[in-house]
Scaffold this motif. Structure first.
Motif, mmCIF file in Angstrom:
data_model
loop_
_atom_site.group_PDB
_atom_site.id
_atom_site.type_symbol
_atom_site.label_atom_id
_atom_site.label_comp_id
_atom_site.label_asym_id
_atom_site.label_seq_id
_atom_site.Cartn_x
_atom_site.Cartn_y
_atom_site.Cartn_z
ATOM 1 N N ASP A 1 0.820 -1.203 0.000
ATOM 2 C CA ASP A 1 0.000 0.000 0.000
ATOM 3 C C ASP A 1 0.862 1.265 0.000
ATOM 4 N N SER A 2 2.057 1.166 -0.583
ATOM 5 C CA SER A 2 2.889 2.363 -0.683
ATOM 6 C C SER A 2 2.231 3.366 -1.627
ATOM 7 N N GLN A 3 2.666 4.593 -1.542
ATOM 8 C CA GLN A 3 2.087 5.637 -2.393
ATOM 9 C C GLN A 3 2.240 5.288 -3.868
ATOM 10 N N GLN A 4 3.439 4.717 -4.221
ATOM 11 C CA GLN A 4 3.656 4.363 -5.620
ATOM 12 C C GLN A 4 2.707 3.237 -6.046
ATOM 13 N N SER A 5 2.503 2.295 -5.168
ATOM 14 C CA SER A 5 1.608 1.187 -5.480
ATOM 15 C C SER A 5 0.169 1.675 -5.597
ATOM 16 N N LEU A 6 -0.226 2.585 -4.706
ATOM 17 C CA LEU A 6 -1.591 3.133 -4.764
ATOM 18 C C LEU A 6 -1.820 3.912 -6.066
ATOM 19 N N GLU A 7 -0.738 4.595 -6.520
ATOM 20 C CA GLU A 7 -0.854 5.319 -7.786
ATOM 21 C C GLU A 7 -1.115 4.349 -8.933
ATOM 22 N N MET A 8 -0.332 3.219 -8.933
ATOM 23 C CA MET A 8 -0.488 2.253 -10.012
ATOM 24 C C MET A 8 -1.868 1.599 -9.960
ATOM 25 N N LYS A 9 -2.342 1.297 -8.754
ATOM 26 C CA LYS A 9 -3.675 0.700 -8.617
ATOM 27 C C LYS A 9 -4.757 1.669 -9.093
ATOM 28 N N TYR A 10 -4.603 2.943 -8.705
ATOM 29 C CA TYR A 10 -5.594 3.958 -9.122
ATOM 30 C C TYR A 10 -5.640 4.059 -10.648
ATOM 31 N N LYS A 11 -4.436 4.074 -11.260
ATOM 32 C CA LYS A 11 -4.406 4.205 -12.715
ATOM 33 C C LYS A 11 -4.934 2.949 -13.398
ATOM 34 N N LEU A 12 -4.684 1.809 -12.790
ATOM 35 C CA LEU A 12 -5.245 0.572 -13.329
ATOM 36 C C LEU A 12 -6.777 0.640 -13.256
ATOM 37 N N ALA A 13 -7.309 1.121 -12.114
ATOM 38 C CA ALA A 13 -8.763 1.226 -11.955
ATOM 39 C C ALA A 13 -9.357 2.209 -12.982
ATOM 40 N N SER B 1 -8.077 2.902 -15.843
ATOM 41 C CA SER B 1 -8.003 2.254 -17.163
ATOM 42 C C SER B 1 -9.172 1.293 -17.360
ATOM 43 N N TYR B 2 -9.486 0.538 -16.295
ATOM 44 C CA TYR B 2 -10.671 -0.319 -16.367
ATOM 45 C C TYR B 2 -11.935 0.531 -16.605
ATOM 46 N N TYR B 3 -12.023 1.637 -15.883
ATOM 47 C CA TYR B 3 -13.199 2.530 -16.013
ATOM 48 C C TYR B 3 -13.326 3.059 -17.445
ATOM 49 N N PHE C 1 -16.379 -1.811 -15.447
ATOM 50 C CA PHE C 1 -16.666 -1.262 -14.114
ATOM 51 C C PHE C 1 -16.553 -2.338 -13.029
ATOM 52 N N GLN C 2 -16.789 -3.589 -13.427
ATOM 53 C CA GLN C 2 -16.755 -4.680 -12.431
ATOM 54 C C GLN C 2 -15.373 -4.834 -11.824
ATOM 55 N N ARG C 3 -14.339 -4.667 -12.652
ATOM 56 C CA ARG C 3 -12.972 -4.798 -12.136
ATOM 57 C C ARG C 3 -12.459 -3.475 -11.588
ATOM 58 N N ALA C 4 -13.028 -2.373 -12.092
ATOM 59 C CA ALA C 4 -12.549 -1.076 -11.618
ATOM 60 C C ALA C 4 -13.003 -0.812 -10.189
ATOM 61 N N LEU C 5 -14.281 -1.139 -9.874
ATOM 62 C CA LEU C 5 -14.858 -0.737 -8.595
ATOM 63 C C LEU C 5 -14.088 -1.295 -7.383
ATOM 64 N N PRO C 6 -13.719 -2.606 -7.344
ATOM 65 C CA PRO C 6 -12.989 -3.096 -6.152
ATOM 66 C C PRO C 6 -11.671 -2.351 -5.930
ATOM 67 N N ILE C 7 -10.988 -2.020 -7.023
ATOM 68 C CA ILE C 7 -9.703 -1.321 -6.869
ATOM 69 C C ILE C 7 -9.949 0.094 -6.341
ATOM 70 N N PHE C 8 -10.970 0.801 -6.902
ATOM 71 C CA PHE C 8 -11.291 2.142 -6.385
ATOM 72 C C PHE C 8 -11.645 2.067 -4.890
ATOM 73 N N ASN C 9 -12.421 1.030 -4.543
ATOM 74 C CA ASN C 9 -12.781 0.864 -3.126
ATOM 75 C C ASN C 9 -11.542 0.651 -2.257
ATOM 76 N N TYR D 1 -14.790 9.423 -5.971
ATOM 77 C CA TYR D 1 -15.638 9.963 -7.042
ATOM 78 C C TYR D 1 -15.982 8.876 -8.058
ATOM 79 N N TYR D 2 -14.895 8.171 -8.530
ATOM 80 C CA TYR D 2 -15.143 7.142 -9.547
ATOM 81 C C TYR D 2 -15.993 6.006 -8.999
ATOM 82 N N ALA D 3 -15.749 5.641 -7.766
ATOM 83 C CA ALA D 3 -16.565 4.587 -7.157
ATOM 84 C C ALA D 3 -18.023 5.026 -7.111
ATOM 85 N N GLY D 4 -18.253 6.308 -6.763
ATOM 86 C CA GLY D 4 -19.614 6.827 -6.723
ATOM 87 C C GLY D 4 -20.286 6.778 -8.086
ATOM 88 N N VAL D 5 -19.535 7.148 -9.102
ATOM 89 C CA VAL D 5 -20.106 7.141 -10.458
ATOM 90 C C VAL D 5 -20.458 5.717 -10.886
#
Length: 989
Positions: free
Chosen positions: A128-140, A142-144, A149-157, A172-176
């Motif tokens: 859960d380092s900042q760099q890892s969170l950045e990569m996860k956010y960008k992956l989410a 990209s899914y979005y 949305f099915q794969r994006a939502l768990p990562i955003f959460n 925001y993205y999770a809300g959308v």
């Protein structure tokens, strides 16, 4: 990426030649010169592999940076090189890092599918380092972006649960996504976390409002949205306004709904759904803001859909509220032709009929009401339709059709009988104005058969009397007297005037003068001014005819003093009367005054002749010759020519100038052999020839005279009478042949001049206008018959039809000089005004139009109305629009006739040209209502109404108006013009 050099700074011995490539590569990579950097790293790798002393750390780094440089330089084999690096150095820390770099690279490039491939590898098992969170956010993201949305939502959460720079974005993205997944409670929780976070604070209220709307939490929604709408503080509120308006609309709070729809339209750019447009318009309609409702209903009323039909219906109702009847008619027409909503269809047809009638389109209204009864035999408005149909008959301008309709009814109420009385009366007046007197009498009798309205009954009695008088029916006098027993003073006055003329024409001058005097006792108005002036003169004529000279002079003096018209006639008649009293000097002064004061009067030749005769009677032969010569010279087409020549010849004889008298006598015999002066001329000629010692010449003149003037009973005269009778018996082809043969056989006969007229008239009646004009022109040039005036009028009419207006003007002016008949003179004034208008001489138009208005009386039916119209048109051509409108309004006030319709149209046209579109439409609507029976102007008014709508950029109404014209007009030219205008509008759109 940060590059470390610490391991190299401590060992300068290691800076061998291969190492220089490595350092150069690092330097170029930092400068983003990726292609050059990659070349240096490849040199390094190749040279190092050949040495015995390999620097494994630098070699791995060189492979890593070479792969990245290829990627950033967009080398075609970059992917292969990167994959090779990961396979060869799977345990190396750089293998993980390069997936991060690749993922970020494709993410930044917007290539989300490739970004996903590498970001999935980069985040596998990541902390859960900042760099890892950045990569996860960008992956989410990209899914979005790829709608996964099915794969994006768990990562955003996952990301939103850890404090980081990406926490609010992930919320925001999770809300959308939750909103799109209809997981509204979760969406609401997510979005409220970032409600006041930039940049989402601008958009979030719209999302929250939409969630509350779909959850139907209407009270909560209003509590949330209304304060934001009042004070948005930079928030985007277009959707908020819309959902708030929708909630208010369905709560029947139309005041607030209209308010928020208005705000929504102010903020919204681009298309709005038809449903929202309708609800916006309906809210305005329900809150009585009809002008704005019209504007919005128009946006969808033309659509062939259920909502389009509804919009069209309410557009019609709203248009009625703003008093735009044409717009209402067009809207109801659209609504009644659609088949989606049967209730609206019925309502629209009923309202369409009522509006058509309000616009004066009675026949169209009648047709629609009859169709309604067929379409809805037990319809909601069945009783009201029957009542309206009955009412329309009162005001219908198609009188004969309405009369036939009523006469065909099995049962007639008193209300319908009243309509019948009025309709028959109106039809009688129309027939009277068209000079169909016998038919007019029939309709007046029908009107009198239902004497329900007393005033109408009295009018029918009077006009029946007028029609009987015009038709020379013996019952006219009794009918006028019946009117005298009514209580209508205006009609009694008109009847006195009619009785006066009836007795005057029957030469019962005493009774005529009594009726004229009774007429003069009545109330004087401008509309009857000319009748009063005429009555004064006619009383004088009655006294003159009964030799009551002093009384005659009294009335002529009164006419000279008070009249605006007929002053020259009154002066002439007074002068004649003075001669009967022996007051020749006073009479001559009046005759001279007429020719001096009224040089264009039709009585100038009479005055000159009478003055010459008085001089002759006094023995002033030279003076008589001078005056008579002036008359002969200036009025060569006068009917008095033979008399003037005879008197001048006598004066010459008195002065012993027998040669001059011989010339005049011969001229009479040559040119006017059929006149009453011919016998006197023969005697005078014989005496004059004897006086100059040439009695032998007389027999030759007599022989010549007999040749050209065949005696009654002679073969020549019998031939002429036979040919003439063919004309009188309407056998025109045979008459032409016989008369032409007569002229060939007897070219010098005085009958030949009259024969030319009968030939001309036969050609005219046979519609051979070319030959008719040829012979009429010969009659005018010869000037040897009493048919000069009639020939000039007919020739002028032909020249007008040939568009030879200059020639027509010449012929009309001939009438003015040749005729003493007031009717002919008024007709000539009318022809001159028309011809000068077409040729562009508007000043002359004004002169002759005013002559008709001021001096024409009612001798030629409709002449005054037409002259008044022409006066307005002349001023319009002179660009004096104020004066033109003034004259047009006078025309309209005169009568609801074709002239009034045309005048109304031109007022509308002037306003259109002045870009006063609304004013023009109003005037043209009045024309359609008040003058609907005059189809030409009625249809032109609607074409101009469409032009006005185009001027206002209201293409819906312009097209609707033209479509109505196309559907309802029976005039091909009108339909073609409407289609062309419609096509032009569609091309503009």
């Amino acid at each position: 990426m940060q590059v470390s050099h610490s391991s190299y700074a401590q060992n300068t011995i290691a800076y061998t030649d291969p190492e220089s490539h490595y350092n150069k590569g690092i330097e170029l990579f930092q400068k983003k010169a990726y292609t050059a950097s990659r070349e240096e790293f490849k040199h390094y790798i190749q040279s190092t592999e050949k040495t015995l002393k390999e620097n494994e750390f630098n070699l791995t780094n060189a492979e890593y940076y070479s792969a990245l440089s290829g990627l950033y330089a967009k080398a075609t084999d970059a992917d292969i090189e990167i994959e090779r690096f990961v396979v060869n150095h799977s345990d190396h820390p750089k293998a993980k890092v390069i997936y991060n770099d690749l993922g970020k690279y494709f993410y930044d490039q917007g290539d989300y599918n490739k970004a996903i491939v590498y970001l999935e590898k980069a985040t596998a098992g990541a902390s859960d380092s900042q760099q890892s969170l950045e990569m996860k956010y960008k992956l989410a993201v990209s899914y979005y972006q790829t709608n996964n949305f099915q794969r994006a939502l768990p990562i955003f959460n996952e990301v939103k649960a850890v404090a980081s720079d990406y926490q609010s974005h992930s919320s925001y993205y999770a809300g959308v996504i939750n909103y799109k997944n209809e997981n509204y409670d979760a969406a609401l929780n997510d979005l409220k976390r970032v409600e006041n976070v930039n940049p989402y604070r601008i958009e979030i209220p719209n999302w929250i409002a939409n969630i509350l709307y779909v959850q139907k939490k209407n009270d909560e929604l209003l509590a949330y949205t209304e304060p934001i709408i009042e004070k948005p503080n930079g928030k985007k509120i277009d959707d908020i306004c819309l959902v708030t308006a929708e909630v208010c609309y369905f709560k029947d709070d139309f005041v607030k709904a209209a308010k928020y729809y208005d705000k929504f339209r102010n903020f919204k750019r681009g298309a709005v759904s038809n449903q929202v447009t309708f609800r916006h318009a309906y809210s305005l309609y329900k809150t009585n803001v009809f002008d704005k409702a019209v504007e919005n209903f128009k946006k969808i009323a033309a659509q062939n859909t259920e909502i389009g039909q509804q919009a069209a219906y309410y557009l019609g109702i709203s248009s009625l509220k703003v008093n735009d009847l044409n717009a209402a008619l067009a809207a109801f027409d659209r609504a009644k032709t659609a088949n989606f909503d049967k209730v609206i269809k019925e309502e629209a047809q009923f309202n369409f009929a009522k509006v058509a009638i309000d616009l004066g389109n009675n026949q169209q209204g009648i047709n629609e009401l009859q169709d309604y009864l067929k379409n809805y035999p037990n319809g909601k408005y069945e009783d009201e339709v029957n009542e309206i149909l009955s009412d329309v008959l009162f005001d219908s301008n198609n009188y004969s059709q309405a009369i036939s309709y009523i006469e065909g009814l099995k049962k007639r109420t008193s209300k319908i009988n009243l309509a019948y009385q009025r309709l028959c009366y109106n039809q009688g007046v129309l027939d009277f104005n068209a000079e169909r007197y016998a038919r007019a009498i029939q309709y007046f009798d029908k009107s009198l058969s239902q004497p329900i309205d007393a005033e109408l009954k009295n009018n029918a009695m009077f006009w029946k009397a007028e029609a009987s008088y015009a038709a020379k029916s013996p019952e006219a006098e009794a009918l006028y007297k019946d009117v005298l027993n009514t209580s209508n003073e205006s009609l009694k006055q008109k009847s006195r005037y009619g009785l006066a003329y009836l007795n005057y024409n029957n030469k019962d001058y005493k009774q005529a003068s009594n009726y004229f005097k009774e007429f003069l006792k009545g109330k004087r108005e401008e509309s009857t001014r000319q009748n009063f002036e005429d009555a004064l003169v006619r009383i004088g004529d009655c006294y003159l005819a009964t030799k009551n000279y002093n009384d005659a002079i009294t009335y002529y003096d009164q006419a000279i003093k008070e009249n605006k018209t007929e002053k020259d006639y009154a002066m002439y008649q007074k002068a004649l009367t003075l001669t009967f009293l022996g007051k020749n000097q006073e009479a001559q002064q009046l005759f001279d005054r007429i020719s001096a004061q009224y040089p264009n009067s039709r009585l100038v030749d009479d005055a000159l002749y009478q003055s010459g005769v008085l001089e002759l009677d006094k023995g002033n032969n030279q003076s008589a010759i001078t005056i008579l010569s002036k008359m002969i010279r200036e009025r060569p087409k006068s009917a008095l020519m033979p008399k003037a020549l005879s008197k001048r010849a006598l004066a010459y004889s008195n002065m012993k100038n027998f040669e001059a008298s011989i010339i005049d006598y011969k001229l009479i015999l040559q040119r006017y052999g059929n006149s009453d002066e011919a016998d006197n001329a023969l005697l005078g000629l014989q005496e004059s020839l004897n006086s100059v010692g040439r009695p032998e010449d007389f027999s030759a003149v007599v022989d010549e005279y007999k040749k050209v003037n065949p005696a009654n009973g002679s073969v020549e005269n019998l031939e002429y009478e036979s040919a003439k009778n063919l004309y009188l018996n309407e056998k025109y082809d045979k008459a032409i042949a016989a008369l032409q043969k007569y002229i060939r056989n007897y070219p010098n006969s005085s009958n030949s001049f009259e024969a030319k007229y009968y030939i001309a008239d036969s050609y005219y009646i046979s519609n051979d206008k070319t030959n008719a004009l040829k012979y009429y022109s010969q009659v005018i040039t010869d000037n040897r018959t009493t048919f000069v005036t009639k020939s000039a009028l007919r020739a002028a009419a032909i020249e007008v039809s040939n568009k030879s207006y200059r020639n027509a003007i010449t012929n009309f002016r001939t009438v003015l000089f040749a005729s003493q008949n007031k009717r002919d003179i008024v007709s000539a004034w009318q022809g001159l005004a028309d011809s000068y208008y077409i040729t562009g001489n508007q000043d002359s138009v004004i002169v002759f139009s005013k002559e008709i208005i001021n001096n024409g009386g009612s001798i030629v039916m409709g002449a005054t109305n037409k002259a008044q119209l022409l006066l307005g048109k002349a001023y319009m051509q002179k660009n004096d629009f104020v004066k033109a409108e003034e004259e047009f309004k006078k025309t309209i006030a005169m009568a609801k006739d074709n002239n009034g319709a045309e005048a109304k149209y031109f007022i509308g046209e002037m306003q259109y040209k002045a870009k006063k579109y609304k004013e023009s439409i109003k005037i043209l609507q009045e024309l359609a209502q008040d003058f609907s029976e005059f189809v030409y102007w009625y249809e032109k008014s609607f074409l101009l109404i469409s032009d006005n709508y185009v001027g206002m950029n209201d293409y819906f109404m312009a097209k609707a108006t033209l479509k109505s014209v196309i559907e309802n007009s029976d005039t091909p030219e009108t339909v073609d013009a409407a289609k062309k205008k419609l096509k032009d509008i569609e091309n503009k759109e």
